[in-house]
Design a protein around this motif. Structure first.
Motif, PDB file in Angstrom:
ATOM      1  N   GLY A   5      -2.867  -8.267   5.188  1.00 14.03           N
ATOM      2  CA  GLY A   5      -2.911  -7.401   4.005  1.00 14.03           C
ATOM      3  C   GLY A   5      -3.626  -8.026   2.821  1.00 14.03           C
ATOM      4  O   GLY A   5      -3.929  -7.355   1.836  1.00 14.03           O
ATOM      5  N   ARG A  58       0.851  -1.215   0.000  1.00 17.76           N
ATOM      6  CA  ARG A  58       0.000   0.000   0.000  1.00 17.76           C
ATOM      7  C   ARG A  58       0.874   1.249   0.000  1.00 17.76           C
ATOM      8  O   ARG A  58       0.515   2.267  -0.574  1.00 17.76           O
ATOM      9  CB  ARG A  58      -0.939   0.020   1.207  1.00 17.76           C
ATOM     10  CG  ARG A  58      -1.851  -1.180   1.292  1.00 17.76           C
ATOM     11  CD  ARG A  58      -2.881  -1.210   0.154  1.00 17.76           C
ATOM     12  NE  ARG A  58      -3.280  -2.594  -0.072  1.00 17.76           N
ATOM     13  CZ  ARG A  58      -3.392  -3.194  -1.247  1.00 17.76           C
ATOM     14  NH1 ARG A  58      -3.172  -2.529  -2.359  1.00 17.76           N
ATOM     15  NH2 ARG A  58      -3.753  -4.452  -1.341  1.00 17.76           N
ATOM     16  N   GLU A 117       1.846   1.668  -3.479  1.00 18.71           N
ATOM     17  CA  GLU A 117       0.709   2.143  -4.289  1.00 18.71           C
ATOM     18  C   GLU A 117       0.587   3.670  -4.180  1.00 18.71           C
ATOM     19  O   GLU A 117       0.447   4.359  -5.186  1.00 18.71           O
ATOM     20  CB  GLU A 117      -0.552   1.458  -3.740  1.00 18.71           C
ATOM     21  CG  GLU A 117      -1.793   1.642  -4.561  1.00 18.71           C
ATOM     22  CD  GLU A 117      -2.973   0.912  -3.882  1.00 18.71           C
ATOM     23  OE1 GLU A 117      -2.793  -0.256  -3.430  1.00 18.71           O
ATOM     24  OE2 GLU A 117      -4.052   1.523  -3.796  1.00 18.71           O
ATOM     25  N   LYS A 123      -8.427  -1.292   2.348  1.00 18.07           N
ATOM     26  CA  LYS A 123      -7.632  -0.693   1.265  1.00 18.07           C
ATOM     27  C   LYS A 123      -8.478   0.179   0.338  1.00 18.07           C
ATOM     28  O   LYS A 123      -7.945   0.923  -0.477  1.00 18.07           O
ATOM     29  CB  LYS A 123      -6.904  -1.790   0.477  1.00 18.07           C
ATOM     30  CG  LYS A 123      -7.821  -2.776  -0.218  1.00 18.07           C
ATOM     31  CD  LYS A 123      -7.024  -3.842  -0.961  1.00 18.07           C
ATOM     32  CE  LYS A 123      -7.986  -4.806  -1.629  1.00 18.07           C
ATOM     33  NZ  LYS A 123      -7.327  -5.846  -2.410  1.00 18.07           N
ATOM     34  N   ASP A 124      -9.828   0.087   0.450  1.00 26.49           N
ATOM     35  CA  ASP A 124     -10.715   0.912  -0.375  1.00 26.49           C
ATOM     36  C   ASP A 124     -10.620   2.398  -0.042  1.00 26.49           C
ATOM     37  O   ASP A 124     -10.959   3.240  -0.857  1.00 26.49           O
ATOM     38  CB  ASP A 124     -12.175   0.444  -0.222  1.00 26.49           C
ATOM     39  CG  ASP A 124     -12.565   0.199   1.222  1.00 26.49           C
ATOM     40  OD1 ASP A 124     -11.684  -0.161   2.010  1.00 26.49           O
ATOM     41  OD2 ASP A 124     -13.748   0.362   1.564  1.00 26.49           O
ATOM     42  N   ASP A 159      -6.474 -10.418   0.532  1.00 23.74           N
ATOM     43  CA  ASP A 159      -7.915 -10.635   0.411  1.00 23.74           C
ATOM     44  C   ASP A 159      -8.205 -12.095   0.755  1.00 23.74           C
ATOM     45  O   ASP A 159      -7.322 -12.952   0.666  1.00 23.74           O
ATOM     46  CB  ASP A 159      -8.369 -10.412  -1.035  1.00 23.74           C
ATOM     47  CG  ASP A 159      -8.222  -8.963  -1.459  1.00 23.74           C
ATOM     48  OD1 ASP A 159      -8.015  -8.105  -0.585  1.00 23.74           O
ATOM     49  OD2 ASP A 159      -8.327  -8.702  -2.671  1.00 23.74           O
ATOM     50  N   ALA A 179      -3.715  -0.466   5.964  1.00 23.57           N
ATOM     51  CA  ALA A 179      -4.863  -0.817   5.109  1.00 23.57           C
ATOM     52  C   ALA A 179      -4.917  -2.335   4.911  1.00 23.57           C
ATOM     53  O   ALA A 179      -4.046  -2.917   4.260  1.00 23.57           O
ATOM     54  CB  ALA A 179      -4.745  -0.118   3.767  1.00 23.57           C
ATOM     55  N   HIS A 180      -5.941  -2.963   5.479  1.00 21.37           N
ATOM     56  CA  HIS A 180      -6.059  -4.417   5.329  1.00 21.37           C
ATOM     57  C   HIS A 180      -6.797  -4.768   4.030  1.00 21.37           C
ATOM     58  O   HIS A 180      -7.316  -3.897   3.339  1.00 21.37           O
ATOM     59  CB  HIS A 180      -6.759  -5.026   6.554  1.00 21.37           C
ATOM     60  CG  HIS A 180      -8.173  -4.550   6.728  1.00 21.37           C
ATOM     61  ND1 HIS A 180      -9.180  -4.876   5.840  1.00 21.37           N
ATOM     62  CD2 HIS A 180      -8.740  -3.778   7.684  1.00 21.37           C
ATOM     63  CE1 HIS A 180     -10.310  -4.325   6.266  1.00 21.37           C
ATOM     64  NE2 HIS A 180     -10.071  -3.641   7.367  1.00 21.37           N
ATOM     65  N   GLY A 181      -6.826  -6.081   3.753  1.00 23.02           N
ATOM     66  CA  GLY A 181      -7.447  -6.551   2.511  1.00 23.02           C
ATOM     67  C   GLY A 181      -8.959  -6.701   2.643  1.00 23.02           C
ATOM     68  O   GLY A 181      -9.554  -6.304   3.646  1.00 23.02           O
ATOM     69  N   TRP A 182      -9.559  -7.283   1.619  1.00 20.47           N
ATOM     70  CA  TRP A 182     -11.019  -7.416   1.556  1.00 20.47           C
ATOM     71  C   TRP A 182     -11.479  -8.848   1.734  1.00 20.47           C
ATOM     72  O   TRP A 182     -10.854  -9.778   1.201  1.00 20.47           O
ATOM     73  CB  TRP A 182     -11.523  -6.975   0.185  1.00 20.47           C
ATOM     74  CG  TRP A 182     -11.510  -5.498  -0.029  1.00 20.47           C
ATOM     75  CD1 TRP A 182     -11.542  -4.520   0.927  1.00 20.47           C
ATOM     76  CD2 TRP A 182     -11.452  -4.838  -1.285  1.00 20.47           C
ATOM     77  NE1 TRP A 182     -11.532  -3.291   0.330  1.00 20.47           N
ATOM     78  CE2 TRP A 182     -11.477  -3.452  -1.013  1.00 20.47           C
ATOM     79  CE3 TRP A 182     -11.398  -5.275  -2.614  1.00 20.47           C
ATOM     80  CZ2 TRP A 182     -11.449  -2.503  -2.036  1.00 20.47           C
ATOM     81  CZ3 TRP A 182     -11.377  -4.332  -3.616  1.00 20.47           C
ATOM     82  CH2 TRP A 182     -11.399  -2.966  -3.326  1.00 20.47           C
ATOM     83  N   LEU A 203      -7.832   4.055   1.099  1.00 22.24           N
ATOM     84  CA  LEU A 203      -6.413   4.365   1.314  1.00 22.24           C
ATOM     85  C   LEU A 203      -6.081   5.810   0.943  1.00 22.24           C
ATOM     86  O   LEU A 203      -5.427   6.520   1.688  1.00 22.24           O
ATOM     87  CB  LEU A 203      -5.569   3.393   0.479  1.00 22.24           C
ATOM     88  CG  LEU A 203      -4.063   3.541   0.583  1.00 22.24           C
ATOM     89  CD1 LEU A 203      -3.588   3.247   1.994  1.00 22.24           C
ATOM     90  CD2 LEU A 203      -3.342   2.605  -0.394  1.00 22.24           C
TER      91      LEU A 203
END
Ligand code: ME8
Length: 517
Positions: free
Chosen positions: A342, A186, A189, A261-262, A344, A288-291, A264
């Protein structure tokens, strides 16, 4: 005493919470509990995001006054958190009068400083994400690149916050603080976004003639504050910025903002720049964690593929023999163990039941039940420490746990910490099988038998401490069943040999096997 301030996002109240929201708050709660048992002064903030177009529309759709609508939704969040054993310290609402005052004061300050100005605006708005996009960012003409919904073209006069003024400062700050954004993927990113785009100023107002549900802009009564600008400020209003300076000074800067993470960009770019403009310290980290997905699709209100955490915990409560607190712990365990933080992961009921059966019924539950059973059977529940040596079989996994647990937990690597813990659980289970205590009993080898009983009970006590942040009610039940008088989960107590004796009060198995064939 060291302080630790952590936050969850504040959730939109246009719909009821789903397991994605539950996931973030369980992460926060596990971290908060871990920090508390380390002896830190923890403040865990959660809450709700109650303004904006999306909420106004949702209330209109149900034909209810917006205030009544949000109050009823907030109640649902407030019921969910205790049901999931979440121990937050304060619940902040953006409709809270103190928060509103802070938002207005922030805007006045930035306006006086010259960081807010009025200008004409041309952009595309996604109501679902409450986010503006430029033409270049859209997919297939007018589609939101984040959620795939149609955007609306908007042309109007608005107020802007000078993000661009702080761009070079922020790039440098980010370069010098690689731990600001986690995990690394992240950070990269955000860094690559900044390398490839120049920051445009952020539109922070909405004209009342188009949308009225929000905080009135203190510098122009014709406008309300953009919902994200309003929402991010919860992280400082929630600890008293501008009205409880002592508390604010104690806890700011945040040690960690947990988010998905949506969201961020809002947290990793807008927020640090807003703070810099306010002359406030930058948070130590944004994680930011995953989905969670279902069949590879993100679980979300808009997709309609949500899993209701109330129903899920109720169902598990029935399947696990009626104890809701332990059912919530089982759900927490699954979410923390099944995926790396981190990454999904795909959610399925089958995977949940498999995890409960294999790890909680077979490994942990079985260890506790049979150990306490033996203590009762062989010595009427009285376990004493004749000698406190760590059985050689435990040494390697115990040392690994002692060495790595703290590090994994500090880094939010709950899954890895649990891997180590369950390795020790496996080792003790094997030790029981290999030692064959029933033979010791038969052969009247009392000393060996008593040492064995102490070793397994002490092992279980140590396990209960490491387990506590993720499964607090299970850990409590274990210590009660061990008959520990001064129940404690302090990490200092995790040292082998800290207990002298146990007076077992065995209950039924913690996690019965679930048969859903
Ligand atoms: O974005 N998997 O609120 P929101 C994992 N109000 N986590 C998920 C998830 C999923 N499928 N779906 C949601 C907002 N989440 C703003 C935040 S903060 C100043 C304002 C979690 O109700 C995750 O934490 O849409 C995500 O970032 C958050 O819920 C979004 O919640």
């Amino acid at each position: 005493m060291k302080k630790f301030y952590l936050t969850s996002p504040i959730y939109y109240v246009n719909a009821s919470p789903h397991i994605g929201h539950a996931y973030t708050n369980i992460i926060c709660d596990s971290m908060a509990r871990f920090r508390r048992i380390k002896g830190e002064d923890v403040f865990f903030l959660t809450g709700t995001d109650e303004h904006g177009e999306k909420i106004q529309k949702a209330a209109n759709k149900e034909g209810v006054a917006v205030k009544n609508f949000i109050d009823s939704k907030v109640d649902i969040f407030k019921q969910l958190w205790p049901k999931l054993n979440i121990s937050y310290d304060f619940f902040v609402r953006t409709s809270w009068e103190k928060h509103i005052k802070v938002v207005r004061a922030v805007i006045e300050k930035l306006y006086k400083k010259g960081d807010i100005y009025k200008s004409k605006y041309n952009a595309f708005y996604c109501i679902g994400c409450e986010t503006f996009w430029t033409k270049l960012q859209l997919k297939d003409g007018d589609i939101c690149p984040e959620c795939g919904r149609k955007t609306e073209k908007i042309q109007e006069e608005n107020y802007f916050f000078k993000l661009s003024k702080y761009e070079s400062w922020f790039k440098k700050y980010l370069k010098n603080n690689p731990k600001l954004i986690q995990p690394k993927i992240r950070y990269n990113e955000v860094k690559s976004f900044l390398d490839n785009h120049s920051l445009t100023d952020l539109c922070i107002s909405r004209p009342k003639k188009r949308i009225s549900w929000g905080i009135e802009l203190p510098i122009d009564q014709e406008y309300i504050v953009y919902v994200w600008f309003d929402a991010l400020i919860n992280y400082i209003s929630g600890i008293g910025y501008g009205f409880d300076q002592e508390k604010f000074n104690r806890f700011w800067p945040a040690d960690i903002h947990f988010i998905g993470k949506d969201i961020l960009r809002h947290h990793a770019i807008f927020w640090p720049i807003m703070l810099k403009a306010l002359d406030l310290e930058i948070p130590k980290s944004i994680f930011a964690h995953g989905w969670w997905k279902i069949k590879e699709e993100k679980i979300s209100k808009s997709k309609g593929n949500i899993v209701n955490p109330f129903e899920l915990v109720n169902q598990l409560t029935d399947l696990l023999g009626g104890n809701q607190e332990l059912a919530a712990d089982a759900f927490r365990y699954f979410l923390m163990r099944e995926i790396l933080i981190g990454a999904d992961g795909n959610f399925s009921f089958k995977a949940l039941i498999n995890r409960i059966n294999s790890d909680l019924a077979n490994d942990l539950g079985n260890l506790v039940y049979r150990s306490l059973n033996m203590a009762q059977k062989y010595n009427a529940g009285k376990v004493k420490s004749i000698k406190k040596d760590i059985p050689s079989e435990f040494k390697e996994s115990l040392a690994k746990l002692e060495k790595d647990y703290d590090n994994f937990m500090v880094e939010g690597e709950f899954c890895k910490a649990l891997d180590n813990l369950f390795e020790l659980i496996g080792v003790i289970n094997k030790y029981i099988e290999d030692t064959k205590p029933w033979n010791l009993k038969k052969e009247q080898k009392e000393k060996e038998l008593f040492s064995f009983l102490y070793a397994i009970c002490e092992g279980i006590r140590v396990i209960s401490i490491y387990l506590y942040p993720i499964m607090p009610k299970t850990a409590l039940s274990i210590q009660k069943q061990l008959g520990i008088k001064d129940i404690s989960f302090s990490t200092q107590e995790a040292k082998w040999g800290n207990s002298d004796n146990f007076l077992i009060k065995k209950e039924k198995p913690l996690f019965p096997r679930i048969d859903v064939s």
